[in-house]
Design an enzyme around this catalytic site. Structure first.
Site, PDB file in Angstrom:
ATOM      1  N   ARG A  91      39.075  35.889  42.092  1.00  0.00           N
ATOM      2  CA  ARG A  91      39.347  34.815  41.394  1.00  0.00           C
ATOM      3  C   ARG A  91      40.016  34.836  40.059  1.00  0.00           C
ATOM      4  NH1 ARG A  91      33.381  32.463  42.577  1.00  0.00           N
ATOM      5  NH2 ARG A  91      33.122  34.278  41.033  1.00  0.00           N
ATOM      6  N   GLU A 128      24.184  45.682  40.346  1.00  0.00           N
ATOM      7  CA  GLU A 128      22.784  45.488  40.413  1.00  0.00           C
ATOM      8  C   GLU A 128      22.188  46.326  41.273  1.00  0.00           C
ATOM      9  OE1 GLU A 128      19.353  41.987  40.804  1.00  0.00           O
ATOM     10  OE2 GLU A 128      21.657  41.476  40.736  1.00  0.00           O
TER      11      GLU A 128
END
Length: 184
Positions: free
Chosen positions: A68, A105
């Site tokens: 994006r 993560e």
């Protein structure tokens, strides 16, 4: 919000960002920017605000982060009269690249840049849609410096303040600014 972004611009941008509950997994509220991109007034306001930051911070090139970030950075580069350099996921660029690993993560990832697209004379502005944990932004700053260029700053549409990405990349910025048009 940056000092040059008016409350009206901020409100316009924020009104075009849709919250999608439980996407991509239960408990997550996804910030969908596609309504903003579909609105030519809002998309133009965003492009203008980011281009002004690039000019103010003395950028000579703009890096957009996959994927994006490409959508935002390319028109900003055109508007500001600057070159655009994509930072891609590993294995997506032909030719000689610099690669940087970073932690996610759960696991790790790698991004790449064509080193020859940046020079020691360049001051690079990193543009992305969202600053979340800061991992990709920090890795891109490392790539820019390894390519021999300087960092003009990082500019994002939205900062998810509760994820502490700003704190993660402050050391990597080495005094360069981090501008978020919206903080949630």
């Amino acid at each position: 919000m940056t000092s040059s972004t008016t409350a009206g611009t901020r409100d316009l941008l924020l009104s075009r960002i849709r919250d999608v509950a439980d996407y991509p997994k239960p408990g997550v509220v996804f910030k969908d920017i596609t309504p903003l991109l579909a609105d030519p007034v809002a998309f133009t306001a965003l492009t203008e605000a980011l281009a002004e930051l690039c000019v103010r911070h003395g950028a000579t090139k703009i890096v957009g982060l996959e994927a994006r970030g490409f959508i935002l950075a390319a028109p900003v580069a055109v508007r500001a009269g600057l070159g655009f350099v994509p930072v891609r996921k590993a294995g997506k660029l032909p030719g000689a690249t610099l690669t940087q690993s970073y932690e996610l993560e759960y696991g790790s990832a790698e991004i790449e840049i064509h080193a020859e697209d940046l020079s020691a004379d360049d001051r690079v502005m990193v543009i992305d849609d969202v600053l979340a944990t800061g991992g990709t932004a920090a890795a891109s700053l490392e790539l820019i410096r390894r390519a021999g260029a300087g960092v003009a700053g990082v500019a994002v549409l939205m900062e998810l303040g509760f994820l502490a990405g700003r704190a993660r990349i402050e050391e990597s910025l080495k005094g360069a600014p981090l501008d978020a048009l919206i903080t949630v």
